[in-house]
Structure formats: C-alpha cells, structure tokens
Design a protein around this motif. Sequence first.
Motif, PDB file in Angstrom:
ATOM      1  N   ARG A  63      20.158   9.870   3.576  1.00 14.63           N
ATOM      2  CA  ARG A  63      19.377  10.287   4.748  1.00 14.63           C
ATOM      3  C   ARG A  63      17.893  10.371   4.403  1.00 14.63           C
ATOM      4  N   VAL A  64      17.589  10.997   3.292  1.00 15.29           N
ATOM      5  CA  VAL A  64      16.191  11.182   2.907  1.00 15.29           C
ATOM      6  C   VAL A  64      15.532   9.851   2.563  1.00 15.29           C
ATOM      7  N   VAL A  65      16.185   9.014   1.758  1.00 17.66           N
ATOM      8  CA  VAL A  65      15.556   7.739   1.393  1.00 17.66           C
ATOM      9  C   VAL A  65      15.408   6.831   2.607  1.00 17.66           C
ATOM     10  N   ASN A  66      16.321   6.922   3.554  1.00 16.07           N
ATOM     11  CA  ASN A  66      16.163   6.138   4.776  1.00 16.07           C
ATOM     12  C   ASN A  66      14.989   6.624   5.615  1.00 16.07           C
ATOM     13  N   GLU A  67      14.774   7.946   5.645  1.00 13.77           N
ATOM     14  CA  GLU A  67      13.601   8.479   6.350  1.00 13.77           C
ATOM     15  C   GLU A  67      12.321   7.936   5.721  1.00 13.77           C
ATOM     16  N   VAL A  68      12.253   7.974   4.405  1.00 15.92           N
ATOM     17  CA  VAL A  68      11.072   7.484   3.700  1.00 15.92           C
ATOM     18  C   VAL A  68      10.894   5.993   3.945  1.00 15.92           C
ATOM     19  N   ALA A  69      11.978   5.237   3.892  1.00 12.35           N
ATOM     20  CA  ALA A  69      11.909   3.787   4.123  1.00 12.35           C
ATOM     21  C   ALA A  69      11.428   3.482   5.540  1.00 12.35           C
ATOM     22  N   GLN A  70      11.875   4.247   6.512  1.00  6.30           N
ATOM     23  CA  GLN A  70      11.418   4.042   7.892  1.00  6.30           C
ATOM     24  C   GLN A  70       9.923   4.303   8.018  1.00  6.30           C
ATOM     25  N   ILE A  71       9.469   5.367   7.386  1.00  4.27           N
ATOM     26  CA  ILE A  71       8.034   5.684   7.390  1.00  4.27           C
ATOM     27  C   ILE A  71       7.256   4.544   6.733  1.00  4.27           C
ATOM     28  N   ALA A  72       7.730   4.106   5.578  1.00  6.49           N
ATOM     29  CA  ALA A  72       7.047   3.048   4.830  1.00  6.49           C
ATOM     30  C   ALA A  72       6.986   1.751   5.633  1.00  6.49           C
ATOM     31  N   CYS A  73       8.092   1.372   6.234  1.00  2.00           N
ATOM     32  CA  CYS A  73       8.132   0.135   7.020  1.00  2.00           C
ATOM     33  C   CYS A  73       7.225   0.227   8.240  1.00  2.00           C
ATOM     34  N   ALA A  74       7.211   1.370   8.884  1.00  2.00           N
ATOM     35  CA  ALA A  74       6.356   1.544  10.059  1.00  2.00           C
ATOM     36  C   ALA A  74       4.883   1.395   9.682  1.00  2.00           C
ATOM     37  N   ILE A  75       4.492   1.976   8.571  1.00  2.21           N
ATOM     38  CA  ILE A  75       3.097   1.863   8.127  1.00  2.21           C
ATOM     39  C   ILE A  75       2.794   0.426   7.715  1.00  2.21           C
ATOM     40  N   ALA A  76       3.713  -0.215   7.003  1.00  2.00           N
ATOM     41  CA  ALA A  76       3.505  -1.593   6.547  1.00  2.00           C
ATOM     42  C   ALA A  76       3.367  -2.569   7.710  1.00  2.00           C
ATOM     43  N   ARG A  77       4.000  -2.282   8.829  1.00  2.00           N
ATOM     44  CA  ARG A  77       3.959  -3.182   9.999  1.00  2.00           C
ATOM     45  C   ARG A  77       2.689  -3.038  10.835  1.00  2.00           C
ATOM     46  N   THR A  78       1.886  -2.028  10.568  1.00  2.00           N
ATOM     47  CA  THR A  78       0.683  -1.843  11.379  1.00  2.00           C
ATOM     48  C   THR A  78      -0.306  -2.967  11.109  1.00  2.00           C
ATOM     49  N   SER A  79      -1.304  -3.063  11.955  1.00  2.00           N
ATOM     50  CA  SER A  79      -2.316  -4.113  11.799  1.00  2.00           C
ATOM     51  C   SER A  79      -3.518  -3.632  10.990  1.00  2.00           C
ATOM     52  N   ALA A  80      -3.401  -2.480  10.380  1.00  2.00           N
ATOM     53  CA  ALA A  80      -4.495  -1.925   9.576  1.00  2.00           C
ATOM     54  C   ALA A  80      -4.752  -2.792   8.347  1.00  2.00           C
ATOM     55  N   PRO A  81      -5.944  -2.691   7.781  1.00  2.00           N
ATOM     56  CA  PRO A  81      -6.205  -3.395   6.518  1.00  2.00           C
ATOM     57  C   PRO A  81      -5.249  -2.902   5.427  1.00  2.00           C
ATOM     58  N   ALA A  82      -4.993  -3.751   4.455  1.00  2.00           N
ATOM     59  CA  ALA A  82      -4.036  -3.431   3.391  1.00  2.00           C
ATOM     60  C   ALA A  82      -4.411  -2.152   2.649  1.00  2.00           C
ATOM     61  N   SER A  83      -5.682  -1.948   2.379  1.00  2.00           N
ATOM     62  CA  SER A  83      -6.084  -0.738   1.652  1.00  2.00           C
ATOM     63  C   SER A  83      -5.771   0.512   2.452  1.00  2.00           C
ATOM     64  N   GLU A  84      -5.964   0.452   3.755  1.00  2.00           N
ATOM     65  CA  GLU A  84      -5.643   1.603   4.609  1.00  2.00           C
ATOM     66  C   GLU A  84      -4.133   1.822   4.666  1.00  2.00           C
ATOM     67  N   LYS A  85      -3.374   0.737   4.762  1.00  2.00           N
ATOM     68  CA  LYS A  85      -1.911   0.851   4.772  1.00  2.00           C
ATOM     69  C   LYS A  85      -1.419   1.514   3.489  1.00  2.00           C
TER      70      LYS A  85
END
Length: 145
Positions: A8-30
């Motif tokens: 449960r916990v690692v899936n929560e972290v993975a969801q957060i990570a994937c959501a941030i990675a999918r944004t259109s922000a610059p790589a350094s901000e991501k």
Amino acid sequence: MIEAICGRVVNEVAQIACAIARTSAPASEKLNRLLSAIHHHGTTVLIKEKRMHDMIVAAMQENRAIIKAHTERLISIFEVIIREGIEAGEFKVEDPAEAARAVHTAFTAFFHPILIEHCLQHGEDIGMGLREQVRFILKALGKSY
C-alpha cells in the motif's frame, strides 16, 4: 501482513512519483518536487502512522522483494526525468541510468525510514538538508543557476 502494508505504501509513493513525472514541468523542477514529495510521504507516515512506519522498517531490514522492486521503480522514474532533462539541454550527464542510481543513493538519508526517524528524534533540520541536497544533485546533473 507486512507485505500488504508495504504494498500500500510503496504504491502510494509510486503514484505520487508517476504523477509528478507526467507533468509538463522542466526536469529539474520535476526532480525537485519528486524528491521532496517522497521525503514528505515518509515523514508523514512516521508521524501519523507509526505502526505502518515500523512495518516498512521491518520489510527493509528483511530485504523483502517488494522494497527492492520499489527502489528499482523509483530509479526508473528518476532515469526518465533525467533523460528528459538531457534532451531539453537542462542536464549534462552521459549516463542517465547511472545518474538515476546516484540520485537515489544521494537521497537515501531522506528516503530511508530509520534515517528519517533518527533525524526527527534528534531535532535535525532535515528540510534544510533536503533543499541543500536537491541543489547539489541538480548541479551535479549539470543544471546551472
């Protein structure tokens, strides 16, 4: 039971990570937001759900497969972001996979539940250390300020 809780916990972290990675922000901000979010999640679990925190520590100490898989998933996400940064001219590293592993290693103190707990128990300003480490990593990746 430990496996289910950790899942449960690692899936929560993975969801957060994937959501941030999918944004259109610059790589350094991501990368900055992702590293901060992972640390914040670990700190929140420790403070609000101590029993869950203790189970995650146990799983890490037992070297469970779910923890290894989670680590590899995070490193893969870091690598994708680093590759984006290279393609955009933001980062200047030759091996994105190696850089992703180095980023993970550099942030162990901010990700590992035992180390987070230690810092909080001893009143260390982990937030300042996190910001300093993010700046250091971004500079190491070739990000200029």
